[in-house]
Design a protein around this motif. Structure first.
Motif, PDB file in Angstrom:
ATOM      1  N   GLU A  45       0.847  -1.192   0.000  1.00  0.00           N
ATOM      2  CA  GLU A  45       0.000   0.000   0.000  1.00  0.00           C
ATOM      3  C   GLU A  45       0.880   1.238   0.000  1.00  0.00           C
ATOM      4  OE1 GLU A  45      -3.394   0.433  -0.008  1.00  0.00           O
ATOM      5  OE2 GLU A  45      -3.562  -1.704  -0.377  1.00  0.00           O
ATOM      6  N   ALA A  53       2.757   7.679  -5.557  1.00  0.00           N
ATOM      7  CA  ALA A  53       1.313   7.563  -5.798  1.00  0.00           C
ATOM      8  C   ALA A  53       0.798   8.774  -6.564  1.00  0.00           C
ATOM      9  CB  ALA A  53       0.568   7.415  -4.478  1.00  0.00           C
ATOM     10  N   SER A  82      -6.930   5.741  -2.927  1.00  0.00           N
ATOM     11  CA  SER A  82      -6.003   4.703  -2.477  1.00  0.00           C
ATOM     12  C   SER A  82      -5.050   4.372  -3.608  1.00  0.00           C
ATOM     13  CB  SER A  82      -6.751   3.444  -2.026  1.00  0.00           C
ATOM     14  OG  SER A  82      -7.362   2.826  -3.125  1.00  0.00           O
ATOM     15  N   ARG A  84      -1.828   1.383  -4.616  1.00  0.00           N
ATOM     16  CA  ARG A  84      -1.096   0.161  -4.282  1.00  0.00           C
ATOM     17  C   ARG A  84      -0.108  -0.095  -5.395  1.00  0.00           C
ATOM     18  NH1 ARG A  84      -2.949  -5.825  -4.483  1.00  0.00           N
ATOM     19  NH2 ARG A  84      -3.863  -4.964  -6.326  1.00  0.00           N
ATOM     20  N   ARG A  85       1.109  -0.490  -5.050  1.00  0.00           N
ATOM     21  CA  ARG A  85       2.136  -0.783  -6.036  1.00  0.00           C
ATOM     22  C   ARG A  85       2.520  -2.247  -5.934  1.00  0.00           C
ATOM     23  NH1 ARG A  85       7.759   2.031  -5.453  1.00  0.00           N
ATOM     24  NH2 ARG A  85       8.063   0.345  -3.984  1.00  0.00           N
ATOM     25  N   GLN A  86       2.542  -2.907  -7.084  1.00  0.00           N
ATOM     26  CA  GLN A  86       2.924  -4.314  -7.145  1.00  0.00           C
ATOM     27  C   GLN A  86       4.284  -4.396  -7.826  1.00  0.00           C
ATOM     28  OE1 GLN A  86       0.218  -6.663  -9.422  1.00  0.00           O
ATOM     29  NE2 GLN A  86       1.212  -8.570  -8.941  1.00  0.00           N
ATOM     30  N   TYR A  95       0.871  -0.214 -10.865  1.00  0.00           N
ATOM     31  CA  TYR A  95       0.139   0.573  -9.887  1.00  0.00           C
ATOM     32  C   TYR A  95      -1.359   0.318 -10.008  1.00  0.00           C
ATOM     33  CZ  TYR A  95       4.393   3.185  -9.003  1.00  0.00           C
ATOM     34  OH  TYR A  95       5.662   3.533  -8.656  1.00  0.00           O
ATOM     35  N   TYR A  96      -2.020   0.201  -8.864  1.00  0.00           N
ATOM     36  CA  TYR A  96      -3.471   0.096  -8.785  1.00  0.00           C
ATOM     37  C   TYR A  96      -3.954   1.348  -8.057  1.00  0.00           C
ATOM     38  CZ  TYR A  96      -2.743  -4.791  -9.956  1.00  0.00           C
ATOM     39  OH  TYR A  96      -2.376  -5.946 -10.578  1.00  0.00           O
TER      40      TYR A  96
END
Length: 107
Positions: A45, A53, A82, A84-86, A95-96
């Motif tokens: 996150e 972000a 929000s 989230r990085r994978q 990135y989500y």
């Protein structure tokens, strides 16, 4: 309209995951990996106020303006809810994002 024979070729479906040979990927043989042996991607996150972000949101906003914008539509980022990085091994990051947009010309 000119005939385009390549337009009739159906797209290829992606095959099973393959691992590259140990020599750096220059060989022609690939080994198939079962789904249970695929490397796991790590996700974390990100606080929406942090630079990675915010930068990802700015890139996504530019893309959305290109796709959905027009003379009568001015999209603007209202809030980044929000992020989230994978981490993807040997590739980079994915990135989500959850964005809230507003149309500034509709006010």
């Amino acid at each position: 309209c000119a005939a385009r024979p390549w337009a009739r070729i159906p797209p290829r479906s992606p095959g099973p995951a393959r691992a590259l040979p140990a020599g750096g990927g220059s060989g022609s043989r690939a080994t198939e990996l079962p789904p249970s042996r695929l490397p796991a991607a790590r996700a974390m996150e990100l606080p929406p106020s942090r630079f990675p972000a915010a930068r990802a949101a700015a890139v996504a906003m530019g893309y959305l303006r290109y796709l959905r914008g027009g003379p009568g539509r001015g999209l603007q980022l209202r809030e980044l809810r929000s992020a989230r990085r994978q981490d993807i091994d040997d590739v980079g990051h994915k990135y989500y994002l959850e964005l809230e947009l507003e149309d500034v010309l509709d006010k």
